[in-house]
Design a protein around this motif. Structure first.
Motif, short mmCIF file in Angstrom:
data_model
loop_
_atom_site.label_atom_id
_atom_site.label_comp_id
_atom_site.label_asym_id
_atom_site.label_seq_id
_atom_site.Cartn_x
_atom_site.Cartn_y
_atom_site.Cartn_z
N LYS A 185 0.81 -1.21 0.00
CA LYS A 185 0.00 0.00 0.00
C LYS A 185 0.85 1.27 0.00
O LYS A 185 0.54 2.24 -0.69
N TYR A 294 -6.30 2.39 8.34
CA TYR A 294 -7.47 1.52 8.19
C TYR A 294 -8.63 2.28 7.53
O TYR A 294 -9.31 1.76 6.64
N ASN A 297 -7.91 2.90 3.89
CA ASN A 297 -7.71 1.68 3.11
C ASN A 297 -8.51 0.53 3.71
O ASN A 297 -7.95 -0.41 4.28
N PRO A 298 -9.84 0.57 3.58
CA PRO A 298 -10.68 -0.45 4.21
C PRO A 298 -10.40 -1.87 3.72
O PRO A 298 -10.67 -2.85 4.45
N ASP A 299 -9.83 -2.00 2.52
CA ASP A 299 -9.52 -3.34 2.01
C ASP A 299 -8.40 -4.01 2.81
O ASP A 299 -8.24 -5.25 2.76
N VAL A 300 -7.63 -3.21 3.54
CA VAL A 300 -6.57 -3.77 4.38
C VAL A 300 -7.14 -4.68 5.46
O VAL A 300 -6.56 -5.72 5.80
N GLU A 302 -9.71 -6.55 5.22
CA GLU A 302 -10.02 -7.83 4.57
C GLU A 302 -8.78 -8.70 4.46
O GLU A 302 -8.82 -9.90 4.72
N LYS A 303 -7.65 -8.08 4.06
CA LYS A 303 -6.40 -8.84 3.95
C LYS A 303 -5.93 -9.31 5.33
O LYS A 303 -5.47 -10.44 5.50
N SER A 305 -7.76 -10.02 7.78
CA SER A 305 -8.67 -11.05 8.30
C SER A 305 -8.18 -12.46 7.96
O SER A 305 -8.54 -13.43 8.64
#
Length: 341
Positions: A185, A294, A297-300, A302-303, A305
C-alpha cells in the motif's frame, strides 16, 4: 471499584487477583472486548523464558494486543461505548530525542506490567485510539502487531537512501505477512518480494510480485532494502542472505527477536555500506497512524482477516488455558479471544 485481574502466577497457571481502583483518577475505564495471543505471551505461559526473568516478572496479567470499549470517562472526553485500540506501551517520562518505546523506563503491558487480561483496564487518555464502530473488532484486536511493522517501515523510510524500487521480506509468518500488506500500500510502484520456506504460508502472499524459497534464490537477484521478520535461530541465516542480495547502501530493518547472539557477515556489510535499523514495539503515534490507515484503506482489514485463526470465547480460567494451549499448535495466523469473563 474492585477490578478482577487474571494473572499468570506460574507456567500454565492462572489465578484471579483483585485490585481496588479509583474511577475518578485521570484515566478512562475500558472493557476489553477482543484479545490476541502473541508469541511473547506464549514464552511466559509455557515458561520458556529463563527462571530469573520469570521470577522477576510473575505474577503478571498477559496479553498486549487488544481492542475494547469505553465504559466510563469522568471527563466526558469519550462517550460510553466508544471502540478503541489499546496502546500497551506506557511511558513515564518524556524525551525530546528518544522515542517513547525506546526509553528504558517505559512500561509495557504483559512484560513486567499487567496486560489486558482484566475485567477492566484503566488507561491514560493518550493510550487509547478511537476506531469506527463498524470495523471488525476481532481482526483489529491484533493491531499492535500491525503498528510494530508500521513503526519499522517509518524508521527505514527516514533513515534509508531514496532509491526504493524493491523490497525483500524474509519471513513467511504473521509479521512478514503484515509487512507485505503495508509495503504494498505504501509503495504501490515498488517490487515486493517475500522469502520463506513453507508452501502453505507463502500461498497467502498472492498480492506481492514474487515469492522465493530461501534455499532456491535466482541468480543475480538484487533488492534495494530488506526486512528481517524471522527471529530466533533463523534470523542469522536470514540477515546474511539479505546482506548477500541487497544493493550497495541499502538498509535492513530488523524486526525478529533472537534470544541468543547471532553472527553477521560484517565484511560484506561494510563493503556494501549497509545500514542495519533495529526496531522494537511501537508508540501511540503509530497506533493513530494505523487507525487512519485503516480508514483510508478499508480493504486492508479484509487482507488482515486472513490472519485470523481460531476465536475462543473466554468465560473462565479454563477457557483461557484452552485458548493458549490451542495457540501453541497454530502454524499460521493469530488466535483471538472474545473476552466475556
Amino acid at each position: 471499584m474492585i477490578n478482577q485481574v487474571y494473572q499468570l502466577v506460574a507456567p500454565r497457571q492462572f489465578e484471579i487477583t483483585y485490585n481496588n481502583e479509583n474511577i475518578m483518577d485521570n484515566n478512562v475505564v475500558i472493557r476489553p472486548l477482543y484479545l490476541s495471543i502473541c508469541a511473547a505471551d506464549q514464552r511466559y505461559y509455557t515458561g520458556s523464558r529463563n527462571e530469573e526473568v520469570l521470577e522477576k516478572k510473575l505474577p503478571m496479567s498477559l496479553i498486549h494486543e487488544a481492542v475494547g470499549e469505553v465504559v466510563y470517562d469522568s471527563k466526558g472526553v469519550y462517550k460510553v461505548g466508544t471502540k478503541v485500540l489499546l496502546v500497551p506501551n506506557t511511558p513515564v517520562e518524556k524525551n525530546e530525542i528518544i522515542g517513547e518505546n525506546y526509553i528504558p523506563s517505559s512500561k509495557f503491558r504483559s512484560s513486567g506490567y499487567d496486560g489486558f487480561m482484566q475485567d477492566y483496564v484503566f488507561m491514560n487518555y493518550d493510550r487509547i485510539v478511537e476506531i469506527p464502530d463498524d470495523i471488525d473488532l476481532s481482526v483489529v484486536s491484533y493491531s499492535e502487531l500491525v503498528t510494530v511493522s508500521w513503526h519499522a517501515i517509518q524508521r527505514l523510510e527516514k533513515r534509508s537512501i531514496s532509491k526504493k524500487d524493491s523490497f525483500g521480506i524474509w519471513g513467511d509468518g504473521n509479521l512478514g505477512y503484515i509487512t507485505a500488506i503495508l509495503l504494498r500500500k505504501l509503495y504501490p510502484s515498488s517490487k515486493i518480494y517475500v522469502f520463506g520456506k513453507t508452501d502453505f504460508k507463502l500461498s497467502h502472499f498472492s498480492f506481492v510480485d514474487e515469492v522465493y524459497y530461501i534455499n532456491h534464490l535466482p541468480e543475480n537477484l538484487n533488492i534495494d532494502h530488506g526486512f528481517e521478520c524471522v527471529g530466533g535461530k533463523g534470523s542469522q541465516s536470514a540477515i546474511n542472505q539479505i546482506i548477500d542480495v541487497i544493493s550497495p547502501e541499502g538498509s535492513i530493518a530488523l524486526l525478529g527477536v533472537s534470544e541468543y547472539p547471532i553472527e553477521v557477515n560484517t565484511r560484506l556489510m561494510l563493503e556494501k555500506g549497509l545500514t542495519l535499523i533495529g526496531s522494537s514495539r511501537s508508540s501511540a503515534l503509530d497506533f493513530k497512524e494505523v487507525a487512519l490507515f485503516y480508514k483510508e484503506n478499508p480493504d486492508v482489514i479484509e487482507k488482515l482477516s486472513l490472519l485470523k485463526g481460531k476465536e475462543f470465547e473466554v468465560r473462565n480460567i479454563n477457557d483461557a488455558i484452552n485458548a493458549f494451549e490451542s495457540d501453541l499448535s497454530t502454524s499460521w495466523g493469530k488466535t483471538v479471544i472474545k473476552w466475556i469473563l
